[in-house]
Design a protein around this motif. Structure first.
Motif, PDB file in Angstrom:
ATOM      1  N   GLN A  10      41.788 -47.044 -20.044  1.00 44.85           N
ATOM      2  CA  GLN A  10      42.928 -48.268 -20.580  1.00 44.85           C
ATOM      3  C   GLN A  10      41.870 -48.706 -21.126  1.00 44.85           C
ATOM      4  O   GLN A  10      42.978 -49.208 -22.132  1.00 44.85           O
ATOM      5  N   GLU A  11      40.483 -49.271 -20.667  1.00 42.49           N
ATOM      6  CA  GLU A  11      39.618 -50.207 -21.837  1.00 42.49           C
ATOM      7  C   GLU A  11      39.551 -49.117 -23.262  1.00 42.49           C
ATOM      8  O   GLU A  11      39.596 -50.404 -24.664  1.00 42.49           O
ATOM      9  N   LEU A  12      39.742 -48.167 -23.048  1.00 40.05           N
ATOM     10  CA  LEU A  12      39.939 -47.361 -24.856  1.00 40.05           C
ATOM     11  C   LEU A  12      40.973 -47.713 -25.790  1.00 40.05           C
ATOM     12  O   LEU A  12      41.016 -48.242 -26.670  1.00 40.05           O
ATOM     13  N   ALA A  13      41.715 -47.672 -24.814  1.00 34.91           N
ATOM     14  CA  ALA A  13      43.492 -48.232 -25.694  1.00 34.91           C
ATOM     15  C   ALA A  13      43.292 -48.951 -25.777  1.00 34.91           C
ATOM     16  O   ALA A  13      44.063 -48.812 -27.144  1.00 34.91           O
ATOM     17  N   THR A  14      42.562 -50.511 -25.174  1.00 31.18           N
ATOM     18  CA  THR A  14      43.220 -51.845 -26.003  1.00 31.18           C
ATOM     19  C   THR A  14      42.403 -51.664 -26.832  1.00 31.18           C
ATOM     20  O   THR A  14      42.405 -52.139 -27.374  1.00 31.18           O
ATOM     21  N   ARG A  15      41.066 -50.937 -27.580  1.00 32.39           N
ATOM     22  CA  ARG A  15      40.169 -51.710 -27.900  1.00 32.39           C
ATOM     23  C   ARG A  15      41.068 -50.846 -29.671  1.00 32.39           C
ATOM     24  O   ARG A  15      40.446 -51.055 -30.681  1.00 32.39           O
ATOM     25  N   ALA A  16      41.695 -49.390 -29.063  1.00 31.58           N
ATOM     26  CA  ALA A  16      41.993 -48.715 -30.465  1.00 31.58           C
ATOM     27  C   ALA A  16      43.177 -49.411 -30.957  1.00 31.58           C
ATOM     28  O   ALA A  16      43.499 -49.593 -31.752  1.00 31.58           O
ATOM     29  N   LEU A  17      44.137 -49.742 -29.594  1.00 35.28           N
ATOM     30  CA  LEU A  17      45.453 -51.304 -30.484  1.00 35.28           C
ATOM     31  C   LEU A  17      44.744 -51.815 -30.937  1.00 35.28           C
ATOM     32  O   LEU A  17      45.716 -52.625 -32.041  1.00 35.28           O
ATOM     33  N   MET A  18      43.542 -52.475 -30.162  1.00 33.80           N
ATOM     34  CA  MET A  18      42.844 -53.703 -32.010  1.00 33.80           C
ATOM     35  C   MET A  18      42.407 -53.687 -33.095  1.00 33.80           C
ATOM     36  O   MET A  18      41.809 -53.685 -33.592  1.00 33.80           O
ATOM     37  N   LEU A  27      39.023 -41.514 -27.547  1.00 38.09           N
ATOM     38  CA  LEU A  27      40.466 -41.926 -26.842  1.00 38.09           C
ATOM     39  C   LEU A  27      40.809 -41.045 -26.761  1.00 38.09           C
ATOM     40  O   LEU A  27      41.516 -40.165 -25.920  1.00 38.09           O
ATOM     41  N   LEU A  28      41.021 -40.574 -27.946  1.00 35.51           N
ATOM     42  CA  LEU A  28      41.869 -39.032 -28.576  1.00 35.51           C
ATOM     43  C   LEU A  28      40.752 -38.337 -27.493  1.00 35.51           C
ATOM     44  O   LEU A  28      41.994 -37.397 -27.617  1.00 35.51           O
ATOM     45  N   GLU A  29      39.220 -37.869 -28.266  1.00 34.01           N
ATOM     46  CA  GLU A  29      38.867 -37.066 -26.921  1.00 34.01           C
ATOM     47  C   GLU A  29      38.892 -36.281 -25.633  1.00 34.01           C
ATOM     48  O   GLU A  29      39.569 -35.849 -24.764  1.00 34.01           O
ATOM     49  N   ALA A  30      39.075 -37.582 -25.371  1.00 30.91           N
ATOM     50  CA  ALA A  30      39.316 -38.089 -23.903  1.00 30.91           C
ATOM     51  C   ALA A  30      40.796 -37.081 -23.678  1.00 30.91           C
ATOM     52  O   ALA A  30      41.065 -36.837 -22.469  1.00 30.91           O
ATOM     53  N   VAL A  31      41.929 -37.743 -24.415  1.00 32.05           N
ATOM     54  CA  VAL A  31      43.091 -37.715 -23.669  1.00 32.05           C
ATOM     55  C   VAL A  31      43.127 -35.664 -24.319  1.00 32.05           C
ATOM     56  O   VAL A  31      43.838 -35.261 -23.163  1.00 32.05           O
ATOM     57  N   ARG A  32      42.642 -34.832 -25.103  1.00 29.72           N
ATOM     58  CA  ARG A  32      42.119 -33.638 -25.326  1.00 29.72           C
ATOM     59  C   ARG A  32      41.900 -33.141 -24.259  1.00 29.72           C
ATOM     60  O   ARG A  32      42.596 -32.158 -23.180  1.00 29.72           O
ATOM     61  N   GLU A  59      49.861 -30.768 -29.561  1.00 32.71           N
ATOM     62  CA  GLU A  59      50.843 -32.114 -29.851  1.00 32.71           C
ATOM     63  C   GLU A  59      50.621 -33.261 -29.039  1.00 32.71           C
ATOM     64  O   GLU A  59      51.307 -34.276 -29.723  1.00 32.71           O
ATOM     65  N   VAL A  60      50.258 -33.251 -27.837  1.00 31.04           N
ATOM     66  CA  VAL A  60      50.490 -34.346 -27.147  1.00 31.04           C
ATOM     67  C   VAL A  60      49.186 -35.903 -27.629  1.00 31.04           C
ATOM     68  O   VAL A  60      49.672 -36.475 -28.115  1.00 31.04           O
ATOM     69  N   CYS A  61      47.999 -34.992 -28.297  1.00 31.37           N
ATOM     70  CA  CYS A  61      47.235 -35.790 -28.524  1.00 31.37           C
ATOM     71  C   CYS A  61      47.505 -36.177 -30.336  1.00 31.37           C
ATOM     72  O   CYS A  61      47.726 -37.983 -30.326  1.00 31.37           O
ATOM     73  N   ILE A  62      48.778 -36.074 -30.700  1.00 35.07           N
ATOM     74  CA  ILE A  62      49.334 -35.859 -32.309  1.00 35.07           C
ATOM     75  C   ILE A  62      50.661 -37.179 -31.471  1.00 35.07           C
ATOM     76  O   ILE A  62      50.299 -38.558 -32.191  1.00 35.07           O
ATOM     77  N   ALA A  63      51.532 -37.221 -30.437  1.00 36.39           N
ATOM     78  CA  ALA A  63      52.437 -37.715 -29.950  1.00 36.39           C
ATOM     79  C   ALA A  63      51.657 -38.863 -29.204  1.00 36.39           C
ATOM     80  O   ALA A  63      52.069 -39.920 -29.693  1.00 36.39           O
ATOM     81  N   VAL A  64      50.246 -39.002 -28.998  1.00 36.26           N
ATOM     82  CA  VAL A  64      49.526 -40.545 -28.381  1.00 36.26           C
ATOM     83  C   VAL A  64      49.085 -40.871 -29.090  1.00 36.26           C
ATOM     84  O   VAL A  64      49.486 -42.039 -29.547  1.00 36.26           O
ATOM     85  N   LEU A  65      48.603 -40.265 -30.179  1.00 33.99           N
ATOM     86  CA  LEU A  65      48.258 -41.251 -31.859  1.00 33.99           C
ATOM     87  C   LEU A  65      49.418 -41.628 -32.129  1.00 33.99           C
ATOM     88  O   LEU A  65      49.215 -43.379 -33.074  1.00 33.99           O
ATOM     89  N   TYR A  71      52.960 -48.809 -28.080  1.00 37.13           N
ATOM     90  CA  TYR A  71      52.289 -48.652 -26.320  1.00 37.13           C
ATOM     91  C   TYR A  71      51.731 -50.228 -25.922  1.00 37.13           C
ATOM     92  O   TYR A  71      51.602 -51.099 -27.165  1.00 37.13           O
ATOM     93  N   LYS A  72      52.734 -50.468 -24.935  1.00 34.18           N
ATOM     94  CA  LYS A  72      52.630 -52.471 -24.507  1.00 34.18           C
ATOM     95  C   LYS A  72      52.033 -51.776 -22.918  1.00 34.18           C
ATOM     96  O   LYS A  72      52.150 -50.801 -22.334  1.00 34.18           O
ATOM     97  N   ASP A  73      51.029 -52.810 -23.141  1.00 31.11           N
ATOM     98  CA  ASP A  73      50.551 -53.029 -21.444  1.00 31.11           C
ATOM     99  C   ASP A  73      51.210 -53.187 -19.806  1.00 31.11           C
ATOM    100  O   ASP A  73      50.970 -55.136 -20.589  1.00 31.11           O
ATOM    101  N   THR A  74      51.620 -52.932 -19.714  1.00 27.94           N
ATOM    102  CA  THR A  74      52.769 -53.012 -18.330  1.00 27.94           C
ATOM    103  C   THR A  74      51.820 -52.923 -16.845  1.00 27.94           C
ATOM    104  O   THR A  74      53.011 -53.375 -16.557  1.00 27.94           O
ATOM    105  N   GLY A  75      50.569 -53.225 -16.594  1.00 30.07           N
ATOM    106  CA  GLY A  75      49.971 -52.396 -16.025  1.00 30.07           C
ATOM    107  C   GLY A  75      50.448 -51.388 -15.470  1.00 30.07           C
ATOM    108  O   GLY A  75      49.463 -51.392 -14.186  1.00 30.07           O
ATOM    109  N   ARG A  76      50.569 -51.217 -15.913  1.00 26.87           N
ATOM    110  CA  ARG A  76      50.445 -49.085 -15.410  1.00 26.87           C
ATOM    111  C   ARG A  76      49.732 -48.680 -15.859  1.00 26.87           C
ATOM    112  O   ARG A  76      49.120 -49.168 -17.493  1.00 26.87           O
TER     113      ARG A  76
END
Length: 194
Positions: A10-18, A27-32, A59-65, A71-76
């Protein structure tokens, strides 16, 4: 790189969004790593499962990227976002595998007399029903029915296997069949609806 837990993801996603490019790579390595295990588990029975899992994880990594800027942080947890994408990519891979033609060495010249899909489904249903019926019998009677009907042994051969006389095998088989008939008549789930 050390493994990242759900909070770290979650923290990596927040930093990536910034706009932190290092966070995007991490983030992509952890997701992969996570989705590759998930894809292998879900696609393990398919032919070429290792390659299919690798492709689906990519394909998932490409779709996540691609989806990351939206992506909006909705608490999930971000992990739920990733696994929803992964589930869709796995479903795509499964559909593709089922549509892939199966090559054969030669095309037969005659019609096959092997059972078709409908007959295989009926046979599987019958086998499952018989299994449920046999579960109602004591072990000794179940063994007699299995040897006599399933394996096709004679009463004498079954008697030798179970240390019984051929007459005792016939009587026990008759009683077991009577009991199975009564159970089948009383239990509506064991009947085929017409």
């Amino acid at each position: 790189m050390t493994p990242v837990d759900a909070g770290g993801l979650q923290e990596l996603a927040t930093r990536a969004l910034m706009g932190d490019q290092g966070a995007v790579a991490d983030l992509l390595e952890a997701v992969r790593r996570r989705v590759h295990r998930y894809c292998r588990a879900r696609l393990g029975r398919l032919p070429g499962a290792d390659q299919a899992a690798e492709d689906a994880a990519q394909e998932v990594c490409i779709a996540v990227l691609t989806a990351l800027p939206r992506y909006k942080d909705t608490g999930r947890p971000f992990e739920a976002f990733v696994y929803r994408i992964a589930a869709n990519k796995v479903a795509d891979a499964q559909r593709a595998a089922y549509r892939t033609p199966v090559p054969t060495d030669e095309v037969p010249d005659t019609v096959s007399d092997e059972p078709g899909p409908e007959q295989l489904a009926l046979d599987a249903f019958d086998a499952e029903t018989v299994g449920r019926l046999l579960d109602h019998l004591p072990a000794k009677l179940r063994e007699i029915i299995t040897l006599r009907v399933g394996a096709g042994l004679s009463a004498e051969e079954t008697g030798k296997s179970l240390d019984m006389t051929a007459g005792a095998v016939r009587v026990a088989q008759h009683r077991a069949m009577q009991r199975l008939r009564k159970i089948a008549m009383d239990d509506a789930s064991l009947r085929v609806s017409s």
